[in-house]
Design a protein around this motif. Structure first.
Motif, mmCIF file in Angstrom:
data_model
loop_
_atom_site.group_PDB
_atom_site.id
_atom_site.type_symbol
_atom_site.label_atom_id
_atom_site.label_comp_id
_atom_site.label_asym_id
_atom_site.label_seq_id
_atom_site.Cartn_x
_atom_site.Cartn_y
_atom_site.Cartn_z
ATOM 1 N N PRO A 91 36.437 54.480 39.874
ATOM 2 C CA PRO A 91 35.953 53.092 39.948
ATOM 3 C C PRO A 91 34.570 52.936 40.579
ATOM 4 C CG PRO A 91 38.275 53.156 40.521
ATOM 5 C CD PRO A 91 37.829 54.576 40.393
ATOM 6 N N PRO A 92 34.285 53.553 41.714
ATOM 7 C CA PRO A 92 32.946 53.358 42.269
ATOM 8 C C PRO A 92 31.846 53.863 41.343
ATOM 9 C CG PRO A 92 34.377 54.444 43.872
ATOM 10 C CD PRO A 92 35.116 54.410 42.585
ATOM 11 N N LEU A 143 31.581 53.413 38.305
ATOM 12 C CA LEU A 143 31.186 52.442 37.275
ATOM 13 C C LEU A 143 30.023 51.594 37.759
ATOM 14 C CD1 LEU A 143 34.438 51.476 35.476
ATOM 15 C CD2 LEU A 143 32.707 53.174 34.964
ATOM 16 N N GLY A 147 34.356 39.308 32.138
ATOM 17 C CA GLY A 147 35.332 38.907 33.152
ATOM 18 C C GLY A 147 36.514 39.857 33.203
ATOM 19 N N ASN A 162 35.405 43.299 34.504
ATOM 20 C CA ASN A 162 35.140 43.260 35.936
ATOM 21 C C ASN A 162 36.429 43.158 36.743
ATOM 22 O OD1 ASN A 162 32.435 43.374 35.410
ATOM 23 N ND2 ASN A 162 32.146 41.159 35.471
ATOM 24 N N PHE A 163 37.365 42.414 36.187
ATOM 25 C CA PHE A 163 38.634 42.242 36.880
ATOM 26 C C PHE A 163 39.383 43.576 37.012
ATOM 27 C CE2 PHE A 163 43.162 40.751 36.810
ATOM 28 C CZ PHE A 163 43.142 40.182 38.074
ATOM 29 N N ILE A 204 38.078 46.620 36.807
ATOM 30 C CA ILE A 204 37.305 47.545 37.628
ATOM 31 C C ILE A 204 37.460 47.214 39.103
ATOM 32 C CG2 ILE A 204 34.981 48.318 38.176
ATOM 33 C CD1 ILE A 204 34.266 47.853 35.216
ATOM 34 N N GLY A 205 37.292 45.939 39.433
ATOM 35 C CA GLY A 205 37.434 45.524 40.819
ATOM 36 C C GLY A 205 38.822 45.841 41.336
ATOM 37 N N SER A 206 39.796 45.568 40.529
ATOM 38 C CA SER A 206 41.173 45.826 40.943
ATOM 39 C C SER A 206 41.410 47.307 41.187
ATOM 40 C CB SER A 206 42.114 45.302 39.867
ATOM 41 O OG SER A 206 43.364 45.891 39.974
ATOM 42 N N LEU A 248 39.184 49.480 41.911
ATOM 43 C CA LEU A 248 38.385 49.888 43.063
ATOM 44 C C LEU A 248 39.130 49.623 44.369
ATOM 45 C CD1 LEU A 248 35.563 50.939 43.983
ATOM 46 C CD2 LEU A 248 34.863 48.561 44.165
ATOM 47 N N THR A 249 39.622 48.415 44.548
ATOM 48 C CA THR A 249 40.302 48.126 45.813
ATOM 49 C C THR A 249 41.635 48.857 45.901
ATOM 50 O OG1 THR A 249 41.350 46.128 44.991
ATOM 51 C CG2 THR A 249 39.219 45.876 46.027
ATOM 52 N N PRO A 279 29.811 49.420 45.336
ATOM 53 C CA PRO A 279 30.577 50.671 45.268
ATOM 54 C C PRO A 279 31.187 51.053 46.617
ATOM 55 C CG PRO A 279 28.389 50.969 44.318
ATOM 56 C CD PRO A 279 28.398 49.627 44.958
ATOM 57 N N ASN A 312 38.907 40.876 43.789
ATOM 58 C CA ASN A 312 38.613 41.934 42.829
ATOM 59 C C ASN A 312 37.634 41.468 41.757
ATOM 60 O OD1 ASN A 312 40.340 43.595 44.193
ATOM 61 N ND2 ASN A 312 42.093 43.166 42.872
ATOM 62 N N PHE A 313 37.791 40.226 41.389
ATOM 63 C CA PHE A 313 36.907 39.682 40.357
ATOM 64 C C PHE A 313 35.453 39.652 40.840
ATOM 65 C CE2 PHE A 313 35.248 35.893 38.000
ATOM 66 C CZ PHE A 313 35.238 36.493 36.751
ATOM 67 N N ILE A 365 34.123 41.446 43.293
ATOM 68 C CA ILE A 365 33.657 42.805 43.533
ATOM 69 C C ILE A 365 33.299 43.498 42.225
ATOM 70 C CG2 ILE A 365 34.321 45.073 44.387
ATOM 71 C CD1 ILE A 365 36.077 43.619 46.459
ATOM 72 N N GLY A 366 34.208 43.404 41.269
ATOM 73 C CA GLY A 366 33.957 44.036 39.975
ATOM 74 C C GLY A 366 32.704 43.457 39.338
ATOM 75 N N SER A 367 32.583 42.156 39.420
ATOM 76 C CA SER A 367 31.429 41.512 38.822
ATOM 77 C C SER A 367 30.134 41.967 39.477
ATOM 78 C CB SER A 367 31.590 39.999 38.950
ATOM 79 O OG SER A 367 30.353 39.365 38.812
#
Lengths: 238, 238
Positions: free
Chosen positions: A122-123, A125, A161, A164-165, A167-169, A171-172, B123, B164-165, B167-169
């Motif tokens: 994830p990071p 990306l 959207g 990103n959702f 990826i962010g998910s 990542l965390t 990241p 997450n949204f 952060i991903g964005s």
DNA sequence: ACCTGAACACCGTTCAAGT
DNA sequence: ACCTGAACACCGTTCAAGT
């Protein structure tokens, strides 16, 4: 696991007895050719085992039984290896079919699962990802959304959207993968219940079902999206 | 900008003429004390200037006019510096007030803006972020959502989903920050229009208004969320 | 308590040289 | 075309020693 000298195991030593044995061996170049694919596959192995910090050009070369500078004939820089590794794991994401909402759900869930199987990804990306595997899946995602009726800025917002959702998910979630990290984090919060009453009351970093949590959030998002189809200034001009 | 010898500018040289001048100087320790705050602030500067690759314990020490090992008295490892830097920039995110949906929007937008001002940060959220600034804003976010009526798993999904949204964005947008990266990416896509018809037709990586795109996606998400309040198996038991 | 010099065990990458 | 040894310019971190 010895990292050196596994060059095909026949170069001198006990195999030298048979006369004319040279002809029975395939040419070395075919046997253990150092290809880009092998480099990338080994890099993914290294990343899976030890994370980004574990991937080193020298370690990579060692695993491939090759001198470090050799890699630079096949690859321009270490970042190349990272970019290729990211695209490589996207091959694991199956491209679905079916009605748009189900297909999108399926793609997004598989995408997320793959990233979680490779928590180092994830990071990464945070770098331009333009490999064929990534693009193919993005094309599918946008195609599904377009076929659902999204156009223009709505389509772009939906595509980015959703991406990103996920990826962010990922990542965390990959951050909180280890139970001990979660445990100490919760303890840290509980010790400061005065400052963070809501987080503590709702056990913010509990060892919860992240999968269900993600799907719930995804469904909210999809619902919001479906509702927005065809509305707004872009797709419905006067 | 000279990184060395800026130790207060009076140690020898043209300032040595006045007798008893020692007493007029504040004690050195007060003047340019090496504090954790100074270390972190300088680290943020370095990160802003040259990205993660630009932050080096040696460069950091140099900028602080200190020998590299000195940093290890104030900090345990380089990762400490990174974690502290991330929390430091969150202080720039104002904590809003008002009705929940507006407040959430405001927080999330400011959060995103801050990350984009420090493109190295997204990241880094792939590491446990438990600093006071991050936690305070998370507490606020969850508090606003709770006051809106979310409970249990819905609340958790909403909180994590929104975080997450953003952060991903921020992660993907900081990737495509430079116009030249976007340009070459578009060219790459257009050259493969057969493989990626939808992406090309919709100009996927156009130099678009990312802010508007994000707000649109956010509104979809919030709509989906608002609709989910009080429904589902968790918050409405039989 | 706070800071340093010297050193250890690494890095990514280049480049002339080998086959 | 493909691979290597040696070297350059760095890293993060430790540790005994200074004040």
């Amino acid at each position: 696991m010895d990292a050196k000298g596994n060059r095909a195991g026949g170069r001198g030593g006990r195999s030298g007895g048979v006369p004319g044995e040279v002809w029975l061996r395939e040419p070395r170049a075919r046997r253990d050719a150092l290809t880009l694919d092998r480099i990338v596959a080994t890099a993914v192995d290294l990343l899976d085992a030890d994370g980004v910090a574990g991937l080193t050009m020298r370690r990579l070369a060692d695993r491939l039984a090759v001198a470090p500078p050799t890699l630079y004939w096949h690859v321009k820089t270490k970042d190349d290896v990272l970019d290729l590794a990211v695209d490589a794991i996207f091959a694991e994401v199956p491209v679905p079919s079916g009605p748009w909402r189900d297909a999108v759900r399926e793609l997004v869930l598989a995408w997320r699962a793959t990233m979680l199987r490779h928590p180092w990804s994830p990071p990464l990306l945070g770098r331009p990802a333009l490999g064929p595997n990534v693009l193919e899946r993005t094309e599918f995602l946008q195609g599904a959304l377009a076929s659902a009726g999204f156009t223009g800025a709505h389509l772009a917002a939906a595509t980015h959207g959703l991406a990103n959702f996920v990826i962010g998910s990922a990542l965390t979630q990959s951050t909180w993968h280890s139970p001990e990290a979660l445990g100490t984090a919760r303890a840290h919060l509980r010790a400061r219940a005065d400052d963070y009453p809501t987080l503590v009351a709702n056990d913010h970093l509990a060892d919860q079902d992240w999968d269900a949590l993600f799907e719930r959030g995804l469904d909210h998002f999809l619902t919001g999206l479906a509702q927005g189809i065809g509305s707004g200034p872009v797709s419905s001009p006067p």
